[in-house]
Design a protein around this motif. Structure first.
Motif, short mmCIF file in Angstrom:
data_model
loop_
_atom_site.label_atom_id
_atom_site.label_comp_id
_atom_site.label_asym_id
_atom_site.label_seq_id
_atom_site.Cartn_x
_atom_site.Cartn_y
_atom_site.Cartn_z
N SER A 79 -6.60 7.36 2.90
CA SER A 79 -5.42 7.44 2.03
C SER A 79 -5.49 8.77 1.28
O SER A 79 -6.49 9.48 1.37
N ALA A 80 -4.47 9.05 0.51
CA ALA A 80 -4.49 10.20 -0.38
C ALA A 80 -5.41 9.90 -1.56
O ALA A 80 -5.69 8.74 -1.86
N THR A 122 -0.21 10.12 -4.44
CA THR A 122 1.07 9.69 -3.87
C THR A 122 2.09 9.44 -4.99
O THR A 122 3.25 9.84 -4.87
N GLU A 167 -2.31 12.69 2.10
CA GLU A 167 -3.32 12.27 3.07
C GLU A 167 -3.91 13.47 3.81
O GLU A 167 -5.07 13.47 4.17
N ASP A 220 -3.41 1.13 5.42
CA ASP A 220 -4.00 -0.07 6.02
C ASP A 220 -3.42 -0.31 7.41
O ASP A 220 -4.14 -0.64 8.35
#
Ligand code: ASP
Ligand code: MG
Length: 410
Positions: free
Chosen positions: A41-42, A47, A74, A154
């Motif tokens: 993820s970032a 985000t 990301e 995810d």
């Protein structure tokens, strides 16, 4: 050689120090003889920051360009992670969604993955590299960048695990797994060692925000085994997998609660055919998802119809309800934002009766009024006042989870 997919969430890569720690964890999996594909993820907060930028520029940012902006978080994370791994002497390569490529439909801001090309990843793995893929992003057939909705990394991870036929998919997060209730409310909540896809889907859609619900649906569809665990601990987390007979012995697996719904009531509706159809078609036409519906007993030819919607849709739903109310001759529309949905979830409900009665008894004993009820094969949800949610969750947890005699079949 086993192949595993490891997904790291925003807090896991939230600082440079943490990124270095993640690299160590990945290295360990490599040293243990695994091929490893990482999804990141970032960095946490990034985000949100990017989304706010788009909102500062425009009240209604064009969705294609929104995706161009918010997908960048990301890319930073995967590059940093690859650098950190190389520093540890592990060969690694970062790939964006479009380099993989991960193809999606063209529904910007909440695209769905349609097709994944695995040639590039396999080539890199054969060279002995760790492949680090940017979560949350994809590309359309027309080469437009898309994002998969909040929490979408995810889904990237589960989709890659499916495409690559991985042995399993590890979801690294800031909690130790899926709990029997929110541990912030119930200090006695326990980590659930194994949960079925079906239960996890209910828990996720009922407010337990451990994984994006779409990713669990995806895993269920393709039978991907998932291990949710903490980046900051060595402990085993929660396995999400196909149900088995052993699991059905547990009547209630967990208690969840959700404060994200509003209730809208159309008051004094003429009790005649076609009224509900009119109201709910109008809501459907506006793409508003209605969760629960209650129509109370008719007295003197009139009735009340209540329904719940996500708070983000409540303004629009209220407006539509007011319009329809006028058309059908109802007296008015009431709205309540201070409600909570509490639910009990468990596979064993399929084969054990009496759970609903017990749940209502617990709430009655606590003096908590129920405004609406909905059930499925494996869950029962009640709408109650928001300020009673904590008390309800605690009491239900005590009754169904802590009080062991109700859980295990004798
Ligand atoms: N960075 C994205 C988000 O915050 C995707 C993810 O973290 O899964 O929603
Ligand atoms: Mg997440």
């Amino acid at each position: 050689m086993p192949l595993i997919v490891q997904k790291f969430g925003g807090t896991s890569v939230g600082t440079v120090e943490r990124i270095k720690n993640v690299a160590k964890r990945v290295k360990r999996a490599v040293d243990n003889g695994n091929k490893v594909v990482v999804v990141s993820s970032a960095m946490s907060g990034e985000t949100d920051r990017l989304i706010n930028l788009t909102k500062e520029v425009s009240k209604k940012p064009a969705s294609r360009e929104y995706d161009v902006v918010v997908s960048t978080g990301e890319q930073v994370a995967i590059g940093l992670l690859a650098i950190a791994l190389k520093d540890l002497g592990v060969d690694a390569v970062s790939l964006t969604g479009w380099q993989v490529p991960i193809f999606t439909d063209n529904v910007h801001t909440k695209a769905r993955i349609k097709k994944i090309g695995i040639r590039r990843i396999n080539k890199e793995l054969e060279k002995g590299r760790v492949v680090i893929v940017a979560g949350f992003q994809g590309i359309t057939e027309n080469r437009n960048i898309t994002t998969l909705g909040r929490g979408g990394s995810d889904t990237t991870a589960v989709a890659l695990a499916t495409a690559l036929n991985a042995n399993f998919c590890e979801i690294y997060t800031d909690v130790k797994g899926v709990y029997t209730a929110d541990p912030r409310i119930v200090p006695n909540a326990k980590k659930i060692p194994v949960i079925s896809y079906e239960e996890m889907m209910e828990m996720a859609s009922l407010g337990s925000k451990v994984m994006q619900i779409r990713s669990v649906e995806f895993a269920a569809k393709y039978g991907v085994k998932i291990h949710v665990r903490s980046t900051f601990s060595e402990e085993e987390g929660t396995w999400i997998q196909e149900e088995n007979e052993e699991m059905e012995k547990v009547v209630v697996r967990g208690i969840s609660h959700d404060l994200k719904e509003s209730r809208i009531t159309v008051v004094n509706v003429p009790d005649k055919p076609g009224i509900a159809a009119k109201l709910f078609s109008a809501l459907g036409n506006a793409n508003i998802v209605v969760d629960m519906i209650v129509q109370n007993v008719s007295h003197k030819g009139h009735t009340d119809i209540s329904f719940t919607v996500n708070k983000t849709d409540a303004d629009e739903a209220e407006e539509i309800a007011k319009k329809v109310a006028k058309e059908i001759g109802a007296t008015g529309v009431e709205r309540n934002d201070k409600i909570a949905k509490v639910s009990v979830v468990g596979l064993g409900m399929k084969t054990h009766s009496g759970t609903a009665g017990k749940m209502f008894n617990v709430l009655a004993r606590e003096g908590i009024n129920i405004y609406a009820i909905s059930t499925s094969e494996i869950k029962i949800s009640c709408i109650i006042d928001e300020d009673k949610a904590e008390r309800a969750v605690k009491a239900l947890h005590e009754e169904f989870i802590e009080n062991g005699k109700l859980i295990v079949e004798k």
